[in-house]
Scaffold this motif. Structure first.
Motif: not given
Length: 277
Positions: A72-85
């Protein structure tokens, strides 16, 4: 004196700017995926606690919950456009605890300690394989030479799947299959753990499942019904369902390998046609 005054003004301005930078607000959409990752880490650590208390069924459920949150965390980050290093590094560290250390400790405390040296060796090999698998995955993210179809596959068994599949002997023991816990069985379990470790560090392709994010509108009701039934079965027969899923995952590996090789050959043929043209 005027120079001193200007210096003080410049110094005050710099301090004010530094304070503003220090207290810069981070949007909530960046916090949520990392919070989910930390919840998964808590489940992995709790699984170790349950293993110490010999509550292995609860330890298994905690690992399964951590695997769900990891998806869920990766999908949530991509859905919210909040991916980060930062999020990627935190996720990798949490995955090593949840799917490397915790399953190894659970298996050792459950059965592998019957043959202490060999059992501990198998547990360490599995944990090391998980660490290497995660390091290779982090490096492969930056590979610009991968073809587009390669995103459908993982190179080697992913760590969440490895954690679920490696616990198959526990599912079989605590389900109606009733796998006996004997010394010869422990030898088989050690060999099985080493096999899963090999699959994690190998370059054998596994389906990634990333294309399962959207459901065709015509099949929405069918998929919704299937998910509801799966949840009910998991609630009523958790060990049996986890055992079935683990076996199905192992069965899919040869088919994923054949599909990967077919796409690889097709890609090579297309390149030859382009070169000839």
């Amino acid at each position: 004196m005027m120079d001193d005054g200007l210096t003080k003004v410049d110094s005050n301005t710099a301090n004010s700017t530094n304070r503003k930078r220090r207290f810069t607000r981070v949007p909530l959409r960046y916090v949520l995926p990392n919070l989910v990752t930390l919840l998964g880490l808590c489940l992995g650590l709790t699984a170790i606690r349950y293993a110490i208390e010999a509550r292995f069924d609860l330890a298994v459920y905690a690992i399964a919950g951590a695997a769900v949150l990891d998806g869920l965390d990766g999908r949530l980050a991509r859905a919210l456009d909040s991916t980060s290093r930062f999020g990627a590094e935190l996720d990798s560290l949490a995955d090593f605890i949840d799917f490397g250390v915790a399953p190894a400790m659970i298996l050792y405390m459950w059965s592998l300690n019957d043959i202490k040296s060999a059992g501990w060796f198998a547990a360490m090999v599995y944990a090391i394989a998980c660490a290497l698998r995660l390091a290779r995955f982090n490096v492969a993210i930056d590979d610009p030479n991968k073809p587009s179809w390669a995103a459908r596959f993982f190179v080697g068994m992913p760590s969440p799947a490895g954690a679920i599949v490696v616990l198959l002997p526990i599912y079989l023991t605590h389900s109606f299959f009733g796998l006996p816990q004997t010394r010869p069985t422990t030898v088989v379990i050690i060999a099985y753990v080493l096999l899963i470790a090999f699959l994690m560090v190998s370059r054998i392709p596994h389906l990634s499942g990333k294309e399962m994010g959207r459901v065709p509108r015509d099949y929405f009701i069918v998929v919704l019904f299937g998910v509801a039934v799966a949840i009910l079965l998991l609630y009523s027969f958790p060990m049996e369902v986890l055992a079935s899923l683990s076996i199905l995952y192992l069965v899919h590996v040869p088919f994923a390998y054949r599909r990967y090789k077919a796409l690889q050959r097709q890609d090579a043929e297309n390149l030859d046609v382009e070169a000839e043209g």
